[in-house]
Design a protein around this motif. Structure first.
Motif, PDB file in Angstrom:
ATOM      1  N   ILE A 255       0.828  -1.209   0.000  1.00 40.00           N
ATOM      2  CA  ILE A 255       0.000   0.000   0.000  1.00 40.00           C
ATOM      3  C   ILE A 255       0.862   1.258   0.000  1.00 40.00           C
ATOM      4  O   ILE A 255       0.516   2.265  -0.630  1.00 40.00           O
ATOM      5  N   LEU A 256       2.026   1.215   0.671  1.00 42.18           N
ATOM      6  CA  LEU A 256       2.907   2.389   0.702  1.00 42.18           C
ATOM      7  C   LEU A 256       3.651   2.602  -0.619  1.00 42.18           C
ATOM      8  O   LEU A 256       4.269   3.645  -0.817  1.00 42.18           O
ATOM      9  N   THR A 257       3.580   1.607  -1.501  1.00 41.48           N
ATOM     10  CA  THR A 257       4.201   1.763  -2.825  1.00 41.48           C
ATOM     11  C   THR A 257       3.140   1.611  -3.917  1.00 41.48           C
ATOM     12  O   THR A 257       3.395   1.060  -4.981  1.00 41.48           O
ATOM     13  N   SER A 258       1.967   2.119  -3.625  1.00 41.27           N
ATOM     14  CA  SER A 258       0.841   2.029  -4.556  1.00 41.27           C
ATOM     15  C   SER A 258       0.726   3.293  -5.409  1.00 41.27           C
ATOM     16  O   SER A 258       1.354   4.314  -5.134  1.00 41.27           O
ATOM     17  N   ASP A 259      -0.096   3.223  -6.438  1.00 43.89           N
ATOM     18  CA  ASP A 259      -0.354   4.388  -7.303  1.00 43.89           C
ATOM     19  C   ASP A 259      -0.952   5.544  -6.497  1.00 43.89           C
ATOM     20  O   ASP A 259      -0.701   6.713  -6.802  1.00 43.89           O
ATOM     21  N   LYS A 260      -1.732   5.205  -5.464  1.00 49.83           N
ATOM     22  CA  LYS A 260      -2.334   6.238  -4.627  1.00 49.83           C
ATOM     23  C   LYS A 260      -1.262   7.073  -3.933  1.00 49.83           C
ATOM     24  O   LYS A 260      -1.350   8.304  -3.871  1.00 49.83           O
ATOM     25  N   VAL A 261      -0.238   6.412  -3.416  1.00 52.85           N
ATOM     26  CA  VAL A 261       0.845   7.116  -2.733  1.00 52.85           C
ATOM     27  C   VAL A 261       1.662   7.929  -3.735  1.00 52.85           C
ATOM     28  O   VAL A 261       2.049   9.069  -3.459  1.00 52.85           O
ATOM     29  N   LYS A 262       1.913   7.360  -4.887  1.00 51.74           N
ATOM     30  CA  LYS A 262       2.657   8.082  -5.922  1.00 51.74           C
ATOM     31  C   LYS A 262       1.943   9.383  -6.278  1.00 51.74           C
ATOM     32  O   LYS A 262       2.555  10.452  -6.352  1.00 51.74           O
ATOM     33  N   LYS A 263       0.628   9.296  -6.461  1.00 51.33           N
ATOM     34  CA  LYS A 263      -0.156  10.493  -6.802  1.00 51.33           C
ATOM     35  C   LYS A 263      -0.167  11.491  -5.641  1.00 51.33           C
ATOM     36  O   LYS A 263      -0.056  12.706  -5.847  1.00 51.33           O
ATOM     37  N   PHE A 264      -0.287  10.967  -4.412  1.00 46.61           N
ATOM     38  CA  PHE A 264      -0.293  11.834  -3.234  1.00 46.61           C
ATOM     39  C   PHE A 264       1.006  12.632  -3.151  1.00 46.61           C
ATOM     40  O   PHE A 264       0.997  13.843  -2.900  1.00 46.61           O
ATOM     41  N   ILE A 265       2.126  11.955  -3.364  1.00 46.77           N
ATOM     42  CA  ILE A 265       3.428  12.629  -3.310  1.00 46.77           C
ATOM     43  C   ILE A 265       3.540  13.679  -4.408  1.00 46.77           C
ATOM     44  O   ILE A 265       3.953  14.818  -4.171  1.00 46.77           O
ATOM     45  N   GLU A 266       3.161  13.301  -5.612  1.00 45.41           N
ATOM     46  CA  GLU A 266       3.272  14.226  -6.748  1.00 45.41           C
ATOM     47  C   GLU A 266       2.358  15.431  -6.591  1.00 45.41           C
ATOM     48  O   GLU A 266       2.728  16.559  -6.950  1.00 45.41           O
ATOM     49  N   ASP A 267       1.170  15.211  -6.014  1.00 43.90           N
ATOM     50  CA  ASP A 267       0.199  16.301  -5.864  1.00 43.90           C
ATOM     51  C   ASP A 267       0.529  17.249  -4.720  1.00 43.90           C
ATOM     52  O   ASP A 267       0.162  18.425  -4.754  1.00 43.90           O
ATOM     53  N   ASN A 268       1.233  16.741  -3.700  1.00 44.93           N
ATOM     54  CA  ASN A 268       1.402  17.538  -2.481  1.00 44.93           C
ATOM     55  C   ASN A 268       2.773  18.159  -2.265  1.00 44.93           C
ATOM     56  O   ASN A 268       2.907  19.085  -1.469  1.00 44.93           O
ATOM     57  N   TYR A 269       3.802  17.685  -2.967  1.00 44.38           N
ATOM     58  CA  TYR A 269       5.144  18.149  -2.631  1.00 44.38           C
ATOM     59  C   TYR A 269       5.879  18.851  -3.779  1.00 44.38           C
ATOM     60  O   TYR A 269       7.009  19.296  -3.605  1.00 44.38           O
TER      61      TYR A 269
END
Length: 277
Positions: A255-269
């Motif tokens: 879950i920590l290496t999922s597409d959701k996390v990738k998008k969260f990182i890209e959208d927030n940082y």
């Protein structure tokens, strides 16, 4: 004969009750173990690690886990807690730092996967360009071996110093220092607080973000995240050796290496934190 039979029956009954009791106790212990197995305690530093884990907490809870996110403000305590069994995993550190801790403390920690990279950067509250650095300027760097070496290599990449070839380097390993820079070695978490007092400071990405700095915008010079050398500085999911194949660690890693996390990182940082999977 009848008395013996009655006594035998009584003893059989008592033994059966005892076995039932033991069975219930065993079942109770088994249920307790199962319940504990559905709890994930993960240690993090606040930014961005806690933010990322809290973003996927509902996904772990949907799998039946109780998730405890425990925040630390230093780099030492989360590994101590992991080694002592107080945590199931932690997520805050690079591979060299993990290896250094194992060697220095005698811990038996490993990791599953890397999640992101925080480019380390050179910051200043007193100058706007490295060209403005004066002779004898004070430079603050992290004092733990892996981050200090990483910081000095960054200063070398920026053309400020030259170092001898070695895996771990300190200011004593500087072979060329044309500006006669003076180095102050401080705990990584303290570096943003001394920006007003030094010419420049080399600050880890998470502490820069916590201090309200944007690595992508505010750094005078930033680590190149595309190089082969940067791979070892991926922030990893660390666990106690032997636990990496447990189901809850597999689920946490997935879950920590999922597409959701990738998008969260890209959208927030905005490029200050980069997904690496």
């Amino acid at each position: 004969m009848r008395k013996r039979r009655i006594l035998s029956l009584l003893l059989t009954g008592i033994l059966s009750i005892g076995l039932i009791g033991c069975g219930n106790a065993g079942a109770s212990e088994g249920n307790k173990a199962k319940e504990e197995d559905k709890t994930i305690k993960i240690g993090v530093t606040p930014v961005p690690h806690a933010e990322i884990v809290n973003a996927i907490k509902p996904d772990l809870e949907a799998k039946g886990y109780t998730v405890e996110v425990i925040e630390y403000t230093d780099y030492v305590t989360p590994n101590t807690a992991l080694a002592d069994g107080d945590l199931d995993a932690n997520y805050f550190q690079t591979i060299p730092y993990l290896e250094e801790t194992n060697e220095g403390k005698g811990y038996d920690l490993t990791y599953t996967k890397g999640v992101h990279l925080e480019p380390i950067g050179i910051y200043s509250a007193n100058i706007k360009s490295l060209d403005e650095l004066k002779d004898g300027a004070r430079v603050a760097v992290p004092n733990d071996p892996s981050n200090e070496a990483r910081s000095l290599r960054l200063l070398e990449s920026a053309g400020l110093i030259k170092l001898k070839e070695a895996e771990l380097v300190t200011p004593k390993d500087i072979v060329e220092n044309p500006k006669n820079l003076e180095f102050e070695e401080l705990e990584a978490a303290q570096l943003p607080r001394v920006l007003e007092e030094v010419a420049i400071a080399v600050i880890n990405g998470n502490y820069a973000l916590e201090a309200g700095l944007s690595p992508a915008k505010d750094a005078l010079y930033l680590e190149d995240a595309t190089t082969e050398a940067s791979k070892k500085y991926h922030n990893v999911i660390a666990v106690k050796k032997g636990n990496e194949n447990s189901q809850k660690i597999k689920d946490l890693t997935k879950i920590l290496t999922s597409d959701k996390v990738k998008k969260f990182i890209e959208d927030n940082y905005n490029g200050s934190v980069l997904p690496v999977f």
